[in-house]
Design a protein around this motif. Structure first.
Motif, PDB file in Angstrom:
ATOM      1  N   THR A   4      14.293  40.612 -52.371  1.00 23.09           N
ATOM      2  CA  THR A   4      13.584  41.493 -51.408  1.00 23.09           C
ATOM      3  C   THR A   4      13.943  42.966 -51.284  1.00 23.09           C
ATOM      4  OG1 THR A   4      14.932  40.797 -49.678  1.00 23.09           O
ATOM      5  CG2 THR A   4      13.260  39.384 -49.915  1.00 23.09           C
ATOM      6  N   VAL A 240       7.494  39.411 -40.998  1.00 24.14           N
ATOM      7  CA  VAL A 240       8.338  40.055 -42.072  1.00 24.14           C
ATOM      8  C   VAL A 240       7.499  41.657 -42.076  1.00 24.14           C
ATOM      9  CG1 VAL A 240       8.130  40.178 -44.697  1.00 24.14           C
ATOM     10  CG2 VAL A 240       8.045  37.814 -43.367  1.00 24.14           C
ATOM     11  N   SER A 243       9.654  43.793 -45.961  1.00 25.94           N
ATOM     12  CA  SER A 243      10.212  42.438 -47.046  1.00 25.94           C
ATOM     13  C   SER A 243      11.236  41.799 -46.556  1.00 25.94           C
ATOM     14  CB  SER A 243      10.235  43.229 -48.481  1.00 25.94           C
ATOM     15  OG  SER A 243       9.417  43.657 -49.016  1.00 25.94           O
ATOM     16  N   GLU A 244      11.671  41.934 -45.089  1.00 27.55           N
ATOM     17  CA  GLU A 244      12.621  41.401 -44.479  1.00 27.55           C
ATOM     18  C   GLU A 244      12.066  40.549 -43.348  1.00 27.55           C
ATOM     19  OE1 GLU A 244      15.757  41.012 -45.570  1.00 27.55           O
ATOM     20  OE2 GLU A 244      15.929  42.572 -47.088  1.00 27.55           O
ATOM     21  N   ARG A 397      18.935  32.357 -51.843  1.00 25.95           N
ATOM     22  CA  ARG A 397      19.130  33.866 -51.511  1.00 25.95           C
ATOM     23  C   ARG A 397      20.544  33.899 -51.137  1.00 25.95           C
ATOM     24  NH1 ARG A 397      13.619  33.788 -50.271  1.00 25.95           N
ATOM     25  NH2 ARG A 397      14.169  32.821 -48.040  1.00 25.95           N
TER      26      ARG A 397
END
Length: 408
Positions: A4, A240, A243-244, A397
């Motif tokens: 991300t 979101v 992208s987090e 992740r």
């Protein structure tokens, strides 16, 4: 696996006091570059050195550690993007995986993915978990997880850790469900370690809508900002931004299902009045459509609803249209607060999209004109396995960010 955020190269140098931290950062940097590689593209050590800014000697040493830990594997000679003598390509080891698990109101599920996110095996079991003690549900899930783990092992995949998604608020960093109204759980601590005994990465707990939002992000990383809304017995949401996943200071942001859409409506399972869930949750839609749920599985009731919609039943059409309108009110409110420009619909909202989409767009146009373009209101790409895949992906992740946890 999609990252991300772009990786940046830390220095090879460092004082004696922080050399261990530098080494860990470099391990994560190299592993992230391999994980970000497009499918079928296998970076060599030389390419990793060029991409990260680390010395070739450092990269070779780091790769050796990752190979010994079983996170990477070599895949033969590669000329991709190189001149002269070919190097040895590297990829995430397909014989290592993680397990995603889910507890929902009417089912439990477990599945194993490879480190690159490919689903190896998945099982869903219908089970009425409403008002069932956490220990009883966990015991059923322990058995399912064991079966799925064995099935993955039979395919040559060793499970390193897992993630469990539940339809409720969870306490960050613990294994406690603070409240899950549709399960009847309050401050329920789950012994998640029972699910996968002996795994090096352990088992983490996630909110199911947040997990599904992360799965959507992984499948479509070009969408940097969106609101994910999942329709089940309850209605969940994941936000979101850049992208987090945004969860707020206590990890509970994104509760779209409890936005008030009808102040004069009925009491919600959360204790509030007129929440979106009371109009657009599965129970609400089935009841308004005259679809029986007593003594029947949710899938049977949903099949009846779809049949009634296809046959043009006025009650079914009105129930779904009302749900779409209410969903539009909630999304309009959320979009004004957080300024998102895309919405992804999952769960039964995706299943019912053919009948729900029009009323949803009309509602958005009325209550938030210009805030969301119709082409940016889309259905989920990951389907019913979203929460499961997202929980598993979160474990991967975490591994990419801290691969030293698996060092031999």
């Amino acid at each position: 696996m999609a990252s991300t955020a772009p990786a940046t190269a830390p220095s090879d140098a460092g004082s004696p006091g922080n050399m261990a931290d530098v080494r860990r950062n470099n391990l994560a940097l190299v592993l992230a570059r391999v994980a970000q590689s497009p499918s079928g593209f296998h970076l060599t050590r030389a390419q990793l050195a060029a991409a990260t800014g680390l010395t070739k000697a450092s990269v070779s040493s780091i790769v050796l550690e990752l190979l010994e830990a079983g996170i990477l594997r070599e895949v033969g000679l590669s000329r991709q993007g190189e001149r002269g003598r070919p190097g040895v390509g590297l990829e995430l080891n397909p014989s290592r995986g993680v397990m995603g698990m889910e507890i929902n109101v009417d089912y439990i599920a477990a599945g194993v993915t490879s480190l690159s996110g490919e689903l190896v095996v998945k099982e869903i079991r219908e089970r009425d978990n409403r008002d069932s003690p956490g220990e009883a549900v966990m015991s059923a899930l322990v058995l399912l997880a064991s079966e799925v783990r064995e099935a993955a092992a039979a395919k040559g995949v060793d499970v390193l850790g897992g993630g469990l998604a539940v339809p409720g608020l969870v306490e960050a960093g613990s294994s406690t469900v603070t409240v899950a109204p549709n399960l009847g759980w309050v401050d329920t601590r789950l012994d998640v370690a029972r699910l996968l005994p002996g795994v090096p990465l352990g088992v983490s707990l996630f909110n199911e809508a947040n997990a599904a939002a992360l799965a959507e992000l992984a499948r479509g990383p070009q969408r940097r900002d969106f609101l994910f809304v999942s329709g089940e017995v309850g209605v969940g949401g994941g936000l979101v931004l850049n992208s987090e996943l945004f969860t707020g200071p206590e990890g509970n942001a994104g509760e779209v299902g409890h936005i008030v859409v009808d102040p004069g409506g009925i009491t919600c399972s959360c204790g509030g009045t007129g929440c979106l869930e009371t109009v657009a949750g599965q129970d609400a839609i089935f009841s308004a459509a005259g679809i029986s749920v007593k003594g029947r599985s949710r899938s049977e009731s949903m099949a009846d609803l779809l049949g009634a919609l296809a046959a043009g039943s006025p009650a079914a059409l009105t129930a779904v249209q009302r749900a779409g309108t209410a969903l539009g009110v909630a999304v309009a409110s959320a979009s004004r607060v957080v300024n998102v420009r895309a919405v992804v619909l999952g769960g039964h909202f995706a299943v019912l999209d053919q009948w729900l989409h029009g009323p949803l767009l009309e509602s958005l146009a009325k209550y938030a004109p210009g805030a969301l373009s119709p082409e940016h209101v889309i259905t989920s790409t990951v389907g019913e396995a979203g929460a499961l895949l997202g929980a598993a992906g979160s474990v991967v992740r975490a591994l990419v960010e801290a691969p030293h946890r698996l060092q031999a």
